[in-house]
Motif scaffolding. Structure first.
Motif, mmCIF file in Angstrom:
data_model
loop_
_atom_site.group_PDB
_atom_site.id
_atom_site.type_symbol
_atom_site.label_atom_id
_atom_site.label_comp_id
_atom_site.label_asym_id
_atom_site.label_seq_id
_atom_site.Cartn_x
_atom_site.Cartn_y
_atom_site.Cartn_z
ATOM 1 N N ILE A 173 -43.077 69.441 92.514
ATOM 2 C CA ILE A 173 -43.385 69.229 93.657
ATOM 3 C C ILE A 173 -42.416 68.967 94.525
ATOM 4 N N SER B 192 -40.427 59.514 110.204
ATOM 5 C CA SER B 192 -41.023 59.932 109.434
ATOM 6 C C SER B 192 -39.798 59.523 107.946
ATOM 7 N N PRO C 166 -49.082 62.460 88.343
ATOM 8 C CA PRO C 166 -48.545 63.805 87.846
ATOM 9 C C PRO C 166 -46.526 62.795 89.109
ATOM 10 N N PRO C 167 -46.254 63.777 88.266
ATOM 11 C CA PRO C 167 -44.203 63.229 88.321
ATOM 12 C C PRO C 167 -44.515 63.499 89.486
ATOM 13 N N GLN C 168 -43.097 62.170 89.961
ATOM 14 C CA GLN C 168 -42.688 63.047 91.202
ATOM 15 C C GLN C 168 -41.892 61.194 91.745
ATOM 16 N N PRO C 169 -40.945 61.494 93.019
ATOM 17 C CA PRO C 169 -39.664 60.691 93.404
ATOM 18 C C PRO C 169 -41.464 59.729 93.974
ATOM 19 N N GLN D 37 -47.391 69.958 94.983
ATOM 20 C CA GLN D 37 -47.542 69.213 93.990
ATOM 21 C C GLN D 37 -48.250 69.835 92.608
ATOM 22 N N SER E 186 -41.452 69.152 98.830
ATOM 23 C CA SER E 186 -41.679 68.506 100.037
ATOM 24 C C SER E 186 -41.086 68.696 101.072
ATOM 25 N N LEU F 100 -45.736 71.123 101.794
ATOM 26 C CA LEU F 100 -46.257 70.565 100.366
ATOM 27 C C LEU F 100 -46.620 71.428 99.294
ATOM 28 N N PHE G 186 -38.538 68.348 92.659
ATOM 29 C CA PHE G 186 -38.362 67.690 91.425
ATOM 30 C C PHE G 186 -39.654 67.970 90.707
ATOM 31 N N VAL H 213 -54.531 63.488 93.168
ATOM 32 C CA VAL H 213 -54.079 63.061 94.491
ATOM 33 C C VAL H 213 -55.153 62.698 95.636
ATOM 34 N N ASP I 11 -40.316 60.156 104.843
ATOM 35 C CA ASP I 11 -40.297 61.481 103.757
ATOM 36 C C ASP I 11 -38.826 61.924 105.098
ATOM 37 N N ARG I 12 -38.626 62.482 105.359
ATOM 38 C CA ARG I 12 -37.539 62.585 106.875
ATOM 39 C C ARG I 12 -36.389 61.832 106.852
ATOM 40 N N ARG J 270 -44.289 70.825 107.570
ATOM 41 C CA ARG J 270 -44.673 69.980 107.332
ATOM 42 C C ARG J 270 -45.170 70.575 105.324
ATOM 43 N N ASP K 197 -40.365 68.193 104.451
ATOM 44 C CA ASP K 197 -39.615 67.461 104.776
ATOM 45 C C ASP K 197 -38.327 66.321 104.139
ATOM 46 N N ARG K 198 -39.106 65.980 103.039
ATOM 47 C CA ARG K 198 -37.892 65.799 101.587
ATOM 48 C C ARG K 198 -36.569 66.211 101.880
ATOM 49 N N LYS K 199 -37.043 67.730 101.736
ATOM 50 C CA LYS K 199 -36.217 68.742 101.492
ATOM 51 C C LYS K 199 -35.394 68.708 100.453
#
Lengths: 408, 408
Positions: free
Chosen positions: B278, A280, A262-265, B273, B280, B271, B287, A241, A282-283, B269, B282-284
């Protein structure tokens, strides 16, 4: 204002790899806008395969192994460069030197020298170089641009963006790098792929038109995920990252994230914050003071506090969809959810002289420079480094883009 | 392992402002854990009001105008310091110098000198100083800590956190600052409130126990929102959004955001990883490779790609809720969704000698230092600055916290 019906632009395509294939698939769906007039690849087999594919679709294109010959062809109005990363800039420079406008696929520069050469050659030969940054034409990005321009977010303060996409399996095999991109990640360390994130944000911040990026600092995490994918056989230099922070001349900050190992959406991590509103990605939400809900509540000790509530992004499309998407939304076609189609139409419209380039050589240069500058800052332990002004001061007096259907 | 039934700890509270009131409200709900033995405020009226409030609840507490007298009282086992920001450290230093363990409300330091003094006095007098960082006991934060410790996220690479909370209306009125916090925002520029974000993340990263923060760089946006709230009558120094990037000894990066001026929905905020998973906020979503869904798809040109899908955070509580919340979740009481209760219970358990301090003086010092360092880096244009090692090298060999009910 509407999409003008110019004659189809005759395009030459240099580079017929996977991205060349996606762009070609999209171009075949937009014959009213562009015609593939010439194709070029140093790999004869790939060239012949594409020639046959086009012929099956009723298109006879000139074929070249040497890009210089394609650039000399009078059949070619303008050039697309969807090659491997290291070839983008030399080919784009050659194109504008030959007087042909060029649309380059996305990517970052390895240094600023080649970008200055691109800018000088584009200026001297009056041929523009547009980065084909499809994400500038994403529906959500255009919605937010439209709302920002209408003043709904107030004065913009801070933005975030990025490229978070797990592509290790496509880049690294059990013995090491599989692709050019894998090799870049093996050797380099920084934000190698900034433009999907920074392109739309740069437009929102009026970069090169009354504003500019002034400094950049980058920090990379340790590198682990690609080494794991290679079974520990090689150590990758690129941190999993990379976080980059930019400061603008007008005082805005931008955080940019690069995370492909790394694996992640998938996320482009978009966020735009102003004195009256915030988006946002992501929100999946937008809050606009006055439009969105703010509840008055009290805590356990009776102290009052306010709770602001996100509205879903979708709830704003009806009223604030960008005009481009208002026309396009009922029948989006082409790669990446239609964004490729829109970016190609915008380029062809500018080549046909109908409109200004919505992404011009100054934009292309500064967006690409962020990769090289990020590598430098990472190498210096996160020291801020200056961002060049490729307009040589013109940004100070340059106003907004001329209003036009494809303007950003 | 379970929550042990120690005798109620006799607490002295110094500072009876709004935060003192919230903590008192929470303490009144936990008589089995703590008894308010003494209260102190330099404002006699506020002191008398609280004395009466306690008496109505059947509690007779000593009252003091002078904190030194409270610290000398044999009735007081330990001290809470929910005062105004500038008083946290002098009072905490006085407490540990008097041999009383102290729980300080959250906040940042103005420089590192006073933190070194806190560390030295705590070491010399064998009295710990715990930041009462309630967010370390948030359900979501503890869920993620639990999952990280179980290895579900793989090796941790990068974290994010912050404090995004629109509190301008509580700090700034039409004539300027209304509160001490408003004055801090008027004069200072940096991340003035880092600990709600960085506390839980520092625990996840094992800071001071085999890892530490090495460098920090901060950039602030322009300052606008508070000036608007003050009708343009005064210019605030603190940028509306401050972004800070930390690098850890073990190679992890952390991004930290401070944004209290512009209107926006609340977010910390969060997160986290790693090489396999991960989270998040904000993404609620969370994964985890292998547990969550990954779809194999193809693009417009037939190229294959993978789409990873978020699972809702809630879907992990059943299996991975932290033991503390497994016990607490059916009857959460106290301020801030129960987090205040848990932080106070943890402190009292450590004072009673049942467990180690889950947040000790080294944690308190380094978390608070981030404010002062952020101001320095902002002033230097985003230059990275070194983070002090308050353990003086002990972090290298210090192992994980002793297992215990309240351990983090």
């Amino acid at each position: 204002m509407s999409q003008s019906p110019h004659k189809p632009v005759k395009l030459g395509i240099i580079g017929l790899g996977p991205r060349g294939a996606t762009l070609t698939a999209t171009l075949l769906q937009m014959p009213e806008t562009a015609r593939i007039a010439a194709i070029c690849d140093c790999d004869g087999e790939r060239l012949e395969k594409m020639r046959r594919h086009l012929a099956e679709n009723g298109i006879v294109a000139e074929t070249y192994r040497d890009s210089a010959e394609l650039l000399a062809s009078p059949e070619v109005d303008a050039v697309l460069v969807p090659t491997s990363w290291n070839a983008h800039l030399p080919l784009a420079i050659a194109a504008v030197r030959a007087g042909k406008p060029v649309a380059m696929e996305v990517g970052g520069a390895t240094g600023c020298e080649e970008l200055w050469e691109l800018v000088r050659q584009a200026e001297n030969n009056r041929a523009n170089a547009m980065m084909l940054e499809n994400c500038c034409y994403g529906r959500q990005e255009l919605l937010v641009l439209n709302m920002v321009r209408k003043g709904l977010f107030g004065e913009i303060l801070h933005c975030e963006c990025g490229y978070c996409h797990h592509i290790t399996p496509e880049m690294v095999g059990p013995d090491g790098p599989l692709t050019e991109r894998g090799w870049h990640n093996l050797r380099r360390n920084g934000d190698l792929y900034p433009t999907h994130g920074i392109g739309p944000i740069a437009k929102i911040l009026d970069i090169n038109r009354g504003n500019r990026f002034v400094t950049l600092s980058s920090v990379s995490s340790k590198a682990r995920s690609m080494e794991l994918a290679a079974g520990g056989k090689c150590r990758f230099n690129c941190g999993d990252v990379t976080t980059t922070v930019l400061k603008c001349a007008n005082g805005e900050t931008v955080t940019m994230i690069h995370s492909v190992a790394p694996p992640q959406p998938y996320s482009r991590r978009g966020l735009v914050q102003g004195t009256r509103g915030i988006w946002s990605e992501d929100r999946k939400g937008i809050f606009v003071e006055g439009l969105s809900v703010s509840k008055n509540l009290t805590d356990v000790a009776g102290n009052p506090y306010v709770e602001h509530v996100w509205d879903p992004v979708e709830s704003f499309y009806d009223k604030f969809d960008h005009p481009i998407w208002r026309d396009f939304r009922d029948h989006p076609t082409g790669g990446h959810g239609g964004m490729d189609t829109l970016a190609l139409r915008a380029f062809c419209s500018a080549v046909a002289g109908e409109s200004d380039y919505p992404i011009d050589v100054y934009d292309t240069a500064v967006w690409m420079s962020l990769t090289a500058l990020s590598e430098q800052s990472v190498a210096l332990g996160g020291m801020p480094v200056p961002v060049p002004d490729f307009t040589c001061g013109k940004w100070v007096t340059r106003g907004p883009a001329k209003p036009g259907y494809w303007s950003l």
